[in-house]
Design an enzyme around this catalytic site. Structure first.
Site, PDB file in Angstrom:
ATOM      1  N   LYS A  61     -30.756  -9.286  45.718  1.00  0.00           N
ATOM      2  CA  LYS A  61     -31.411  -8.461  44.720  1.00  0.00           C
ATOM      3  C   LYS A  61     -32.585  -7.740  45.385  1.00  0.00           C
ATOM      4  CE  LYS A  61     -29.150  -9.737  40.923  1.00  0.00           C
ATOM      5  NZ  LYS A  61     -28.452  -8.795  40.018  1.00  0.00           N
TER       6      LYS A  61
ATOM      7  N   LYS B  73     -17.732  -7.631  33.781  1.00  0.00           N
ATOM      8  CA  LYS B  73     -18.455  -8.742  33.162  1.00  0.00           C
ATOM      9  C   LYS B  73     -17.962  -8.872  31.723  1.00  0.00           C
ATOM     10  CE  LYS B  73     -22.726  -8.280  35.876  1.00  0.00           C
ATOM     11  NZ  LYS B  73     -24.151  -7.863  35.851  1.00  0.00           N
TER      12      LYS B  73
END
Length: 329
Positions: free
Chosen positions: A150, A246
């Site tokens: 990230k 997702k």
């Protein structure tokens, strides 16, 4: 036989903060749905996500609005036609899959026509921190097959270099969570190649990615926030090289499988991801993950305590839940 529907908010504390470009999470707030027929119950979980205008309250309200449809016996296809994609529909859809599996005494894998999910490589996440701290975190994961890094727009080069130096042999996914702009994406291309990054995930904000149609990246770019359902794919196939499926975005396993098929039909790579969640969110996602090039289902690994019988991380390889946890009779 009459159906019953229950929905509740459950909170799972994290073992450590989960920092991304959008903010910091210290707990996973989920919606747990139970749909019953007689003595048989099916379970599903959804994670309301503020990025998409969702909250625990709005998800519970959406489920309540669907109560009469569900309790009157609606199936998964009818649910797709009556509710928009999102966490509320995901929880209901997955509960219906689980209920059908238990009533029919067939597994979800059998219902889909695929083998049961098995052990698979799944990315472990290094969250945003000072580059030195990210390097230390990566060193602890250097044995794993895949790391997701990230980053934000403040020090992405230093962050990526620190992770790669600490974990020289792992596959790397870099995820800016929409925090970059076109200038930074272009400037980072040579570094991404040099650092052997396998995939760059949603670098720029959804809705500001039109310029990617005329851009040839040095590293494949994966759509995340820009893609939700199968209908999104034809346009995105002109901008991206892969999509991140997702279940909370797609609105359930039913829609997620359709999105995965559409991605493949349009020549796109496939990734299966998740929100920070319990294993009840991950068990259905495994049926998409087994079709994918990249898997990022480490949400439950961040929990202080998961649901009993859930998935297990074994050195960057995810083991499926215990028999009977979800989707099996």
């Amino acid at each position: 036989m009459p159906r019953t529907l229950r929905a509740q908010h459950d909170r799972f504390e994290l073992s450590q903060p989960f920092r991304i470009a959008r903010g910091v999470k210290t707990a996973a707030d989920v919606i747990t749905v139970t749909i019953g027929e007689g003595q048989v119950e099916g379970l599903g979980e959804g994670v309301p996500y503020p990025r998409y205008g969702e909250s625990v309250e709005s998800a519970l309200a959406a489920i309540e609005q669907a109560r009469s449809v569900i309790e009157s016996g609606a199936g998964r296809e009818e649910l797709l036609a009556t509710m928009p994609a999102g966490a509320a529909r995901n929880a209901l859809d997955c509960a219906l899959w689980d209920l059908e599996a238990r009533l029919s005494r067939r597994s979800v894998a059998e219902m889909i026509g695929n083998p049961a999910p098995g052990r698979l490589a799944s990315a472990l996440t290094v969250v945003i921190d000072a580059p030195e701290a990210m390097g230390r975190a990566a060193a602890a994961l250097a044995h794993a097959p895949l790391i997701k890094v990230k980053v934000d727009a403040d020090a992405p080069e230093a962050q990526i270099r620190a992770v790669r130096a600490a974990a020289p042999h792992v596959g790397l996914i870099v995820d800016p969570n929409e925090s970059w702009d076109r200038k930074l994406v272009e400037a980072m291309q040579s570094l991404l190649v040099e650092q052997r990054v396998a995939l760059l995930e949603q670098p720029v904000p959804a809705g500001e990615d039109e310029w990617l149609e005329d851009f040839t990246p040095s590293v494949p770019i994966c759509a995340d926030e820009s893609v939700h359902i199968a209908a999104d794919v034809p346009l995105l196939a002109r901008r991206y090289q892969a999509v991140n499926v997702k279940l909370d975005k797609a609105g359930g396993l039913t829609s997620a499988l359709a999105l995965a098929r559409a991605a493949r039909e349009n020549g796109l790579g496939l990734m299966t991801g998740c929100m920070v969640s319990s294993s009840l969110s991950i068990a259905p996602a495994l049926h998409v993950a087994r079709l994918s090039d990249f898997v990022d289902l480490d949400g439950p690994i961040w929990l202080r305590e998961d649901r009993a019988g859930g998935v297990i991380d074994e050195g960057g390889f995810l083991l499926p839940p215990a028999p009977g946890f979800w989707g099996t009779s």
